[in-house]
Design a protein around this motif. Sequence first.
Motif, PDB file in Angstrom:
ATOM      1  N   THR A  86       6.701 -10.648  33.982  1.00 46.35           N
ATOM      2  CA  THR A  86       7.018 -11.811  33.145  1.00 46.35           C
ATOM      3  C   THR A  86       7.949 -11.403  32.012  1.00 46.35           C
ATOM      4  O   THR A  86       8.140 -10.222  31.726  1.00 46.35           O
TER       5      THR A  86
ATOM      6  N   ILE B  22      -0.036 -22.500  41.031  1.00 42.38           N
ATOM      7  CA  ILE B  22       0.121 -21.362  41.937  1.00 42.38           C
ATOM      8  C   ILE B  22      -0.381 -20.128  41.206  1.00 42.38           C
ATOM      9  O   ILE B  22      -0.181 -19.986  39.990  1.00 42.38           O
TER      10      ILE B  22
ATOM     11  N   ALA C 264       1.402 -14.264  38.525  1.00 47.28           N
ATOM     12  CA  ALA C 264       2.680 -14.079  37.837  1.00 47.28           C
ATOM     13  C   ALA C 264       3.262 -12.743  38.270  1.00 47.28           C
ATOM     14  O   ALA C 264       3.337 -11.777  37.511  1.00 47.28           O
TER      15      ALA C 264
ATOM     16  N   THR D 289       4.204 -14.977  43.872  1.00 47.92           N
ATOM     17  CA  THR D 289       4.843 -16.270  43.604  1.00 47.92           C
ATOM     18  C   THR D 289       6.347 -16.198  43.793  1.00 47.92           C
ATOM     19  O   THR D 289       6.962 -17.107  44.366  1.00 47.92           O
TER      20      THR D 289
ATOM     21  N   ASP E  19       9.352 -24.759  43.317  1.00 52.17           N
ATOM     22  CA  ASP E  19       8.517 -24.511  42.134  1.00 52.17           C
ATOM     23  C   ASP E  19       8.236 -25.804  41.366  1.00 52.17           C
ATOM     24  O   ASP E  19       7.437 -25.827  40.437  1.00 52.17           O
TER      25      ASP E  19
ATOM     26  N   ILE F 180       1.917 -21.322  36.487  1.00 52.37           N
ATOM     27  CA  ILE F 180       1.385 -20.190  37.236  1.00 52.37           C
ATOM     28  C   ILE F 180       0.097 -19.758  36.542  1.00 52.37           C
ATOM     29  O   ILE F 180       0.027 -19.723  35.307  1.00 52.37           O
TER      30      ILE F 180
ATOM     31  N   ASP G  67      -2.695 -16.702  35.891  1.00 54.97           N
ATOM     32  CA  ASP G  67      -2.847 -15.247  35.965  1.00 54.97           C
ATOM     33  C   ASP G  67      -3.898 -14.786  34.963  1.00 54.97           C
ATOM     34  O   ASP G  67      -3.953 -15.307  33.846  1.00 54.97           O
TER      35      ASP G  67
ATOM     36  N   LEU H  64       7.550 -16.347  34.336  1.00 54.41           N
ATOM     37  CA  LEU H  64       7.708 -15.430  35.455  1.00 54.41           C
ATOM     38  C   LEU H  64       9.189 -15.196  35.691  1.00 54.41           C
ATOM     39  O   LEU H  64       9.959 -16.133  35.906  1.00 54.41           O
TER      40      LEU H  64
ATOM     41  N   THR I  65      12.140 -17.298  37.673  1.00 54.34           N
ATOM     42  CA  THR I  65      11.686 -18.666  37.918  1.00 54.34           C
ATOM     43  C   THR I  65      11.698 -19.450  36.607  1.00 54.34           C
ATOM     44  O   THR I  65      11.904 -18.886  35.527  1.00 54.34           O
TER      45      THR I  65
ATOM     46  N   LEU J  89       8.898 -21.153  35.800  1.00 53.38           N
ATOM     47  CA  LEU J  89       7.471 -21.395  35.607  1.00 53.38           C
ATOM     48  C   LEU J  89       6.869 -20.487  34.530  1.00 53.38           C
ATOM     49  O   LEU J  89       7.142 -19.282  34.496  1.00 53.38           O
TER      50      LEU J  89
ATOM     51  N   VAL K  86       3.271 -19.061  32.448  1.00 51.85           N
ATOM     52  CA  VAL K  86       1.974 -18.526  32.872  1.00 51.85           C
ATOM     53  C   VAL K  86       0.872 -18.990  31.927  1.00 51.85           C
ATOM     54  O   VAL K  86       1.045 -18.975  30.699  1.00 51.85           O
TER      55      VAL K  86
END
Length: 374
Positions: A31, A291, A294, A298, A308, A314, A316, A326, A329, A331, A333
């Motif tokens: 990340t 999802i 991380a 993914t 996504d 995400i 984690d 992440l 992406t 997204l 976390v």
Amino acid sequence: MNKIVRSNCIVCGGALIGVETYKNFPIYMGTTKKTRDNDLFLDMVFTKCQKCNTVQIRDLVPLEILYSKGHNRIVGKVWKQHHLQFSEFINKTVKGNVIEVGGAHLELAKHLEKNANINSITVYDTNLSCYNNKETEKIHLKEQFFSKESVSTRPDAVIHSHLIEHLYDPIREIRQMSDLLEDGKQMFISAPVIDAMMEDKFTNAMNFEHTYGLSKTLLYEILSRSSLEITREEDYSKHCVFIAATKNSCIDSVANFEQKSDFLDNFIDYYNKEVKKIDKILLEDDKEKFIFGAHIFTQSLINFGLSDKHFSFILDNDTVKQGERLYGTSLYVRSPQILRGLDSPLIVLKAGQYTQEIKSDILENINSSARFIL
């Protein structure tokens, strides 16, 4: 970024044949706090050796970029149990001065320093400071890539856990470690069985850090070519093996090495279909969706074609990753605790060997109504 191109097979020097290319794959599987325009990408080109069938990734990320930041903190029971069990395997015969290559978190070294037969443990890793490590009476730290030239005194044992799959030139690099050992001294190895992981469709099996299809057959060949004779072997699981090997300058490697490679084709075919199936399920579901992982889990699914845009976040368990994005992406976390109180949230959970542990924790401790796509 100037990529490294693997022009020949790492085992036999044969020509490499392209099999599949995943365009613009993120180079870092952790990340970040930085904006997305700072992310770096590289085509992930899967190949097979025309001569020995060894599966390998052609285009590689320079090591100083790939490992500029750590991402593998010890989270969950699976890794903790692994390090405990591997230390018990090592402790049966280890003694004297030990070198550990990798292991920045010192989880293994801290188990081993309790052994009265060990005088010292020198740990080589480029990310030691990421974990706020401190030297002890027995544990000495070298924050650098390992090289045999940096070792002043020959060790009695060399140890590495889940390192061999990270080596770009494993035969040469394991031989360098073996060269430090006098005949009769030992190397202790914990290694993933990459072909078995891919057969079981683990998305963390091959990537820019694990760049070749390590099988048990290939592992034995690497050790043999490094004058290392296997004296003990223990399966930690279907996907991980412990080995104790003794230096023997007289042994020879197997001639005409060859291995199976159909696991790569099966893996590619599976995910070409699986992402379409997951996408359809998500589109038809009206509950909030997440999802898990991380990490490479993914990133792989998204790069294989999963949108996504389905996901709120995400999930984690690593507190260091929570709140960050992440890499590669859009997204962010969050802790799985955000599932608490939600009505039947739907979670894509394809986390390889950690899947069942994660699923059980969510259902038993956070939200019993959670649903999963496994």
